[in-house]
Every structure is written in structure tokens, then in C-alpha cells.
Motif scaffolding. Structure first.
Motif, short mmCIF file in Angstrom:
data_model
loop_
_atom_site.label_atom_id
_atom_site.label_comp_id
_atom_site.label_asym_id
_atom_site.label_seq_id
_atom_site.Cartn_x
_atom_site.Cartn_y
_atom_site.Cartn_z
N GLU A 138 7.63 2.59 -31.04
CA GLU A 138 7.03 1.28 -31.03
C GLU A 138 8.13 0.22 -31.08
OE1 GLU A 138 4.26 0.94 -34.18
OE2 GLU A 138 2.79 2.29 -33.27
N SER A 139 8.00 -0.85 -30.25
CA SER A 139 9.04 -1.88 -30.21
C SER A 139 8.42 -3.25 -30.01
CB SER A 139 10.04 -1.60 -29.09
OG SER A 139 9.38 -1.60 -27.83
N GLY A 140 9.20 -4.28 -30.25
CA GLY A 140 8.72 -5.64 -30.07
C GLY A 140 9.85 -6.62 -30.29
N ALA A 141 9.61 -7.88 -29.97
CA ALA A 141 10.61 -8.93 -30.16
C ALA A 141 9.90 -10.25 -30.36
CB ALA A 141 11.56 -9.00 -28.96
N THR A 142 10.58 -11.19 -30.98
CA THR A 142 10.03 -12.52 -31.21
C THR A 142 11.00 -13.56 -30.67
OG1 THR A 142 8.89 -11.81 -33.22
CG2 THR A 142 9.28 -14.17 -32.96
N TYR A 143 10.45 -14.55 -29.95
CA TYR A 143 11.27 -15.67 -29.47
C TYR A 143 10.75 -16.96 -30.08
CZ TYR A 143 12.94 -19.43 -26.46
OH TYR A 143 13.49 -20.60 -26.01
N THR A 144 11.63 -17.70 -30.69
CA THR A 144 11.28 -18.99 -31.28
C THR A 144 12.15 -20.06 -30.66
OG1 THR A 144 10.69 -17.93 -33.37
CG2 THR A 144 11.03 -20.31 -33.40
#
Length: 227
Positions: A36-42
Motif C-alpha cells: 500500500e502506498s500514497g503521497a500528499t501534496y500541499t
């Protein structure tokens, strides 16, 4: 002899059974591995910088904008000043003409520079009410009294804003709705022309008066239209 053949046949059968049993044994065990993977962009609000500039490079350190044209040439008009100290609310102020007769005008030319990594869109041009007034323009006679000649002459004095060249947007004292296609690419500029004019309609006041316009707001956004 027959016993030997029978013995080989039994042995072969036993080997086949053993191989099948072995295959069945391996097929009975399975395992599934999941990643499982993910990323956040702010986004950084500080990156959104749209500012005033005296030229189209956006790098000129000068904060002074002289009148581009004056009619007549000897007309007294002030230099404008650029103030980008507040990144969220850049200003250009001090645009002022001292008219002496109808038919006169002064024009200022400067630029809006998109110093952000985004494409920005000019959503609208808003004219705020003049300070202490319920309209975008206020005129006060030097005597402080009501003067119908001042009122008539005041009606002939206006401010006009033009944004861009090929896809020019013009606004004159009202809220201007802008087509969503009016965009400004990253690290580019577009010209702003502001003209203050005293129309030649033969309205002349018999005393001096001061004209005050409300602030003109150019609203730029990264959104092409309301979401």
C-alpha cells in the motif's frame, strides 16, 4: 520374466502417483503480498505571487512609474509608486493629474507580472466606492459648498483601465466581467494602461475641485472559473 515386467509397472505407477502427490502438495500453499502506498501534496501559498512591475521583465527594482503620455505635454501629473511589500495585496498608487481645462488627459503604463509557477486568470476588474461616498467617484469643490458647475465638470472626468494587448480587457468605472480565456502564463507579464481624462464637453467649473476615485482591484486566480 513376467514378474520383472509387473514389478517395473508397479514401480512406474508408484512414481507417477508420487509426482502427482508432490504437485498437489505444492499447489495447496499460496501467499499474497500487498504493498500500500500514497503521497500528499500541499501547495505553498507563498509561491502565488502576482505583482506590479515598471517593465515586462518583472525584475526592475524601480518602484517609480512616470506618466506615459500627457495632453497637453506641459500638464502637471504625478509619478506613480509601486508597492509590492505585501505579496497578497500589491499596490500602485499616486496616479494623479492636475487638469486646467476640458480635453486634457494623462496615461500611465505599467505591467502585471506573474511571478508564480502557475497559469493565472484575470477573473474581473472591480471599482470600489470612493472613500466616504456611495459611488466610485467623488468630487468636492474647494469652497466645500454644492456647486452645479462643479457637478457638471466632475461628470466629464473619468478613469479607464486596459489590461493586455491582443486579448485586451477594458473597464471604465464599473465591475468588468472577464472571459475565462484571459490568462497569464508563469513568469510573463501583461501591460496595464490607466487613463485619467477630462472629456471635452464644454463643462467648466468656476472654482477648483478635487476628484477622488475608489480603488481599482484586478482579481487574478489560479482557477479559470468558479469551482
Amino acid at each position: 520374466m513376467e514378474d520383472n515386467k509387473k514389478s517395473r509397472g508397479i514401480s512406474l505407477a508408484a512414481l507417477i502417483v508420487a509426482i502427482v502427490s508432490l504437485a498437489i502438495g505444492f499447489a495447496a500453499y499460496t501467499s499474497s503480498l500487498t504493498i500500500e502506498s500514497g503521497a500528499t501534496y500541499t501547495p505553498n501559498q507563498e509561491d502565488f505571487v502576482v505583482k506590479f512591475s515598471p517593465d515586462e521583465t518583472g525584475e526592475n527594482p524601480s518602484t517609480t512609474v512616470e506618466p506615459k503620455t500627457k495632453n497637453p505635454d506641459e500638464l502637471d501629473a504625478s509619478n506613480a509608486t509601486i508597492d509590492n511589500s505585501d505579496k497578497s495585496k500589491p499596490k500602485i498608487k499616486g496616479l494623479h493629474a492636475n487638469f486646467t481645462a476640458p480635453g486634457q488627459s494623462v496615461t500611465y503604463e505599467f505591467y502585471v507580472y506573474n511571478d508564480s509557477p502557475y497559469i493565472v486568470y484575470l477573473r474581473n476588474i472591480m471599482f470600489e466606492n470612493a472613500t466616504g461616498a456611495e459611488e466610485t467617484k467623488k468630487c468636492e469643490a474647494n469652497s466645500g459648498k454644492q456647486n452645479p458647475l462643479v457637478t457638471a465638470a466632475c461628470a466629464d472626468i473619468s478613469v479607464k483601465v486596459e489590461v493586455g494587448d491582443s486579448n485586451k480587457v477594458t473597464a471604465n468605472g464599473t465591475v468588468a466581467s472577464v472571459a475565462p480565456t484571459h490568462s497569464l502564463s508563469s513568469k510573463t507579464a501583461e501591460k496595464i494602461v490607466v487613463t485619467i481624462e477630462y472629456a471635452n464637453n464644454n463643462n467648466v467649473a468656476d472654482e477648483g475641485f478635487e476628484v477622488t476615485f475608489g480603488n481599482i482591484i484586478l482579481n487574478y486566480s489560479t482557477a479559470e472559473k468558479d469551482i
